[in-house]
Design a protein around this motif. Structure first.
Motif, mmCIF file in Angstrom:
data_model
loop_
_atom_site.group_PDB
_atom_site.id
_atom_site.type_symbol
_atom_site.label_atom_id
_atom_site.label_comp_id
_atom_site.label_asym_id
_atom_site.label_seq_id
_atom_site.Cartn_x
_atom_site.Cartn_y
_atom_site.Cartn_z
ATOM 1 N N TYR A 164 0.839 -1.206 0.000
ATOM 2 C CA TYR A 164 0.000 0.000 0.000
ATOM 3 C C TYR A 164 0.872 1.254 0.000
ATOM 4 O O TYR A 164 1.554 1.529 0.981
ATOM 5 N N PRO A 165 0.843 2.044 -1.082
ATOM 6 C CA PRO A 165 1.668 3.260 -1.127
ATOM 7 C C PRO A 165 1.295 4.269 -0.038
ATOM 8 O O PRO A 165 2.125 5.068 0.390
ATOM 9 N N GLU A 166 0.024 4.215 0.426
ATOM 10 C CA GLU A 166 -0.427 5.192 1.423
ATOM 11 C C GLU A 166 -0.086 4.783 2.850
ATOM 12 O O GLU A 166 -0.470 5.452 3.811
ATOM 13 N N ALA A 167 0.632 3.691 3.025
ATOM 14 C CA ALA A 167 0.989 3.220 4.372
ATOM 15 C C ALA A 167 2.495 2.993 4.479
ATOM 16 O O ALA A 167 3.141 2.571 3.524
ATOM 17 N N GLN A 168 3.021 3.293 5.668
ATOM 18 C CA GLN A 168 4.442 3.057 5.944
ATOM 19 C C GLN A 168 4.554 2.219 7.217
ATOM 20 O O GLN A 168 3.818 2.439 8.181
ATOM 21 N N CYS A 169 5.459 1.240 7.213
ATOM 22 C CA CYS A 169 5.613 0.344 8.357
ATOM 23 C C CYS A 169 6.933 0.595 9.073
ATOM 24 O O CYS A 169 7.995 0.612 8.444
ATOM 25 N N LEU A 170 6.865 0.812 10.392
ATOM 26 C CA LEU A 170 8.060 0.858 11.241
ATOM 27 C C LEU A 170 8.029 -0.399 12.105
ATOM 28 O O LEU A 170 7.138 -0.563 12.943
ATOM 29 N N LEU A 171 8.999 -1.299 11.895
ATOM 30 C CA LEU A 171 9.049 -2.566 12.643
ATOM 31 C C LEU A 171 10.079 -2.437 13.760
ATOM 32 O O LEU A 171 11.258 -2.175 13.514
ATOM 33 N N VAL A 172 9.599 -2.621 15.001
ATOM 34 C CA VAL A 172 10.435 -2.421 16.187
ATOM 35 C C VAL A 172 10.527 -3.729 16.965
ATOM 36 O O VAL A 172 9.509 -4.393 17.184
ATOM 37 N N PHE A 173 11.742 -4.091 17.385
ATOM 38 C CA PHE A 173 11.938 -5.253 18.254
ATOM 39 C C PHE A 173 12.325 -4.770 19.644
ATOM 40 O O PHE A 173 13.201 -3.926 19.793
ATOM 41 N N ALA A 174 11.669 -5.308 20.666
ATOM 42 C CA ALA A 174 11.935 -4.854 22.034
ATOM 43 C C ALA A 174 13.324 -5.255 22.516
ATOM 44 O O ALA A 174 13.895 -4.602 23.383
ATOM 45 N N GLY A 175 13.879 -6.339 21.963
ATOM 46 C CA GLY A 175 15.168 -6.854 22.417
ATOM 47 C C GLY A 175 16.356 -6.258 21.691
ATOM 48 O O GLY A 175 16.285 -5.163 21.129
ATOM 49 N N CYS A 176 17.459 -7.009 21.694
ATOM 50 C CA CYS A 176 18.731 -6.548 21.128
ATOM 51 C C CYS A 176 18.919 -7.086 19.710
ATOM 52 O O CYS A 176 18.348 -8.108 19.330
ATOM 53 N N GLU A 177 19.753 -6.394 18.958
ATOM 54 C CA GLU A 177 20.013 -6.782 17.572
ATOM 55 C C GLU A 177 20.683 -8.147 17.482
ATOM 56 O O GLU A 177 20.484 -8.888 16.525
ATOM 57 N N ASP A 178 21.477 -8.497 18.496
ATOM 58 C CA ASP A 178 22.199 -9.776 18.461
ATOM 59 C C ASP A 178 21.473 -10.882 19.244
ATOM 60 O O ASP A 178 22.089 -11.876 19.640
ATOM 61 N N ASP A 179 20.175 -10.730 19.451
ATOM 62 C CA ASP A 179 19.399 -11.759 20.154
ATOM 63 C C ASP A 179 19.597 -13.110 19.464
ATOM 64 O O ASP A 179 19.336 -13.241 18.261
ATOM 65 N N PRO A 180 20.053 -14.139 20.194
ATOM 66 C CA PRO A 180 20.365 -15.426 19.558
ATOM 67 C C PRO A 180 19.161 -16.151 18.971
ATOM 68 O O PRO A 180 19.310 -17.024 18.109
ATOM 69 N N THR A 181 17.940 -15.811 19.415
ATOM 70 C CA THR A 181 16.752 -16.484 18.859
ATOM 71 C C THR A 181 16.395 -15.949 17.474
ATOM 72 O O THR A 181 15.616 -16.576 16.754
ATOM 73 N N LEU A 182 16.953 -14.790 17.104
ATOM 74 C CA LEU A 182 16.662 -14.199 15.792
ATOM 75 C C LEU A 182 17.755 -14.605 14.807
ATOM 76 O O LEU A 182 18.542 -13.785 14.352
ATOM 77 N N GLU A 183 17.825 -15.897 14.490
ATOM 78 C CA GLU A 183 18.849 -16.370 13.562
ATOM 79 C C GLU A 183 18.639 -15.733 12.197
ATOM 80 O O GLU A 183 17.502 -15.413 11.816
ATOM 81 N N PRO A 184 19.729 -15.485 11.443
ATOM 82 C CA PRO A 184 19.614 -14.789 10.157
ATOM 83 C C PRO A 184 18.603 -15.427 9.213
ATOM 84 O O PRO A 184 17.930 -14.732 8.452
ATOM 85 N N SER A 185 18.473 -16.769 9.273
ATOM 86 C CA SER A 185 17.561 -17.443 8.342
ATOM 87 C C SER A 185 16.096 -17.117 8.627
ATOM 88 O O SER A 185 15.244 -17.277 7.752
ATOM 89 N N LEU A 186 15.780 -16.659 9.853
ATOM 90 C CA LEU A 186 14.374 -16.427 10.220
ATOM 91 C C LEU A 186 13.710 -15.448 9.260
ATOM 92 O O LEU A 186 12.620 -15.707 8.741
ATOM 93 N N PHE A 187 14.365 -14.317 9.027
ATOM 94 C CA PHE A 187 13.741 -13.274 8.204
ATOM 95 C C PHE A 187 13.753 -13.656 6.723
ATOM 96 O O PHE A 187 12.833 -13.295 5.979
ATOM 97 N N ASP A 188 14.777 -14.408 6.290
ATOM 98 C CA ASP A 188 14.766 -14.943 4.924
ATOM 99 C C ASP A 188 13.618 -15.931 4.769
ATOM 100 O O ASP A 188 12.879 -15.894 3.774
ATOM 101 N N ASP A 189 13.462 -16.822 5.748
ATOM 102 C CA ASP A 189 12.391 -17.817 5.700
ATOM 103 C C ASP A 189 11.019 -17.159 5.639
ATOM 104 O O ASP A 189 10.122 -17.620 4.923
ATOM 105 N N LEU A 190 10.850 -16.090 6.412
ATOM 106 C CA LEU A 190 9.544 -15.418 6.491
ATOM 107 C C LEU A 190 9.339 -14.398 5.375
ATOM 108 O O LEU A 190 8.261 -13.805 5.270
ATOM 109 N N GLN A 191 10.378 -14.188 4.540
ATOM 110 C CA GLN A 191 10.296 -13.222 3.437
ATOM 111 C C GLN A 191 9.895 -11.842 3.945
ATOM 112 O O GLN A 191 8.969 -11.216 3.427
ATOM 113 N N MET A 192 10.610 -11.393 4.967
ATOM 114 C CA MET A 192 10.342 -10.076 5.535
ATOM 115 C C MET A 192 11.666 -9.420 5.913
ATOM 116 O O MET A 192 12.668 -10.108 6.130
ATOM 117 N N PRO A 193 11.693 -8.083 6.005
ATOM 118 C CA PRO A 193 12.931 -7.409 6.417
ATOM 119 C C PRO A 193 13.178 -7.581 7.916
ATOM 120 O O PRO A 193 12.245 -7.845 8.685
#
Length: 363
Positions: free
Chosen positions: A28-57
């Motif tokens: 939607y061109p009329e909408a903008q998304c800001l995605l915020v994570f409460a934790g840290c950038e190096d959180d071990p549960t957020l493996e690099p493949s997670l976002f590739d698998d989910l096809q999301m940034p």
């Protein structure tokens, strides 16, 4: 005029639920998304493949909160999210599920008079001694938009909603993710398990709840009942962290009895999805896993006295056995013998939930 939508994710499972929403907003061109994570950038549960698998940034923003104390998490997220909103004006904040970080962000949002949406609203255990139950009550009471997954939670949310809020039964957003990824699932690359995986005659066991992991005596009884009833059927247990350590320790004390319990490291999202989709049955303490089993039409036993989504029991493939070893053993016997109830997909588990949510928010 466009709308800026902020999505606050508090833990790994939240990303699985919000990925369809992030992709929908991008269309939607009329909408903008800001995605915020409460934790840290190096959180071990957020493996690099997670976002590739989910096809999301990956999230654009991290609040950097790293604590195990629920009250500390609440206070730190409130302070950090308040600073974030100072710097990033938004029109609506979407919070997910029932974590301490979810509640903290909800409180800050409402105090700043910003519209608040609760994704998966109206879920209740009706046990006020559970911290998550308090979180649910607070978040739902503050929310302007209560987005529910099923009939039961819609009834709860509608009864409790304030004059300013509105309840919408949008369906189960986890189904959007499962449908999107169904054709992309990957068979786990584990040569030592190839014969087991190819046979599709195996059970999957997952364990997350801290109270269940801490009571090692009862957990040992439950594991014993589970493997005894499964007989020659292997049980694959992809476990994280403390759950992996505790179950491995129990197995080591009687390796012969537990030889069919195959404890492995946690899998990537798409590989775990493949394992689930091809299983003979699933034993879990996770509501999300039970929902996934219902989607796949795979028999599921939940080792808990309640489920966030009653539809998985009333319509789907799920059965509750509490933390009772005897009940678990009996249910596993039924599971491996093929004596299981007929199941179907609950109403609005159709993969169009994200689209419904966005249409409501952009009205």
């Amino acid at each position: 005029m466009g709308k800026t939508v902020c999505i606050l994710a508090g833990a790994r499972p939240n990303f699985v639920k919000v990925s369809p929403l992030v992709r929908a907003i991008d269309r939607y061109p009329e909408a903008q998304c800001l995605l915020v994570f409460a934790g840290c950038e190096d959180d071990p549960t957020l493996e690099p493949s997670l976002f590739d698998d989910l096809q999301m940034p990956r999230p654009q923003f991290y609040l950097g909160v790293n604590s195990t104390s629920l009250n500390e998490i609440t206070s730190q997220v409130m302070a950090a999210f308040d600073r974030f909103l100072d710097e990033h004006p938004v029109d609506v904040v979407i919070v997910v599920d029932d974590l301490a970080s979810t509640m903290a962000a909800a409180i800050v949002t409402k105090k700043r008079n910003i519209r608040l949406a609760h994704l998966v609203a109206g879920t209740r255990s009706f046990d006020i001694n559970m911290p998550k139950e308090i979180n649910r009550l607070v978040i739902d009471a503050l929310s302007d938009y209560l987005f529910t997954a099923g009939v039961r939670s819609t009834g709860v949310a509608t009864r409790e909603q304030s004059e300013q809020s509105q309840t919408y039964m949008v369906g189960n957003i986890l189904m959007d993710t499962l449908r999107f990824n169904h054709g992309r699932l990957k068979k786990p690359d584990m040569p030592e398990l190839n014969n087991v995986l190819d046979s599709q005659r195996y059970l999957v066991f997952t364990l997350n709840r801290k109270a269940l992991i801490a009571d090692t005596e009862n957990l040992s009884k439950m594991l014993s009942a589970m493997v005894a009833s499964a007989g020659d059927i292997p049980i694959i247990a992809p476990l994280r962290g403390q759950a992996n350590c505790v179950v491995s320790d129990i197995k080591a004390k009687d390796s012969d009895k537990f030889k069919k319990l195959l404890v492995i490291s946690s899998l990537s999202y798409l590989k775990f999805g493949w394992l689930m989709a091809h299983a003979l049955g699933v034993i879990t303490d996770s509501g999300n896993v039970a929902e996934e089993a219902t989607f796949n039409g795979v028999p599921c036993i939940t080792i808990n006295n309640y489920t966030e989504h009653q539809e998985t029991v009333s319509v789907g493939s799920n059965v509750l056995v509490g933390e009772d070893a005897d009940k678990l053993g009996a249910a596993v016997k039924n599971m491996v013998s093929g004596e299981w109830k007929k199941c179907a997909l609950p109403d609005r588990w159709d993969g169009r939930t994200a689209e419904r949510i966005l249409q409501i928010l952009l009205q």
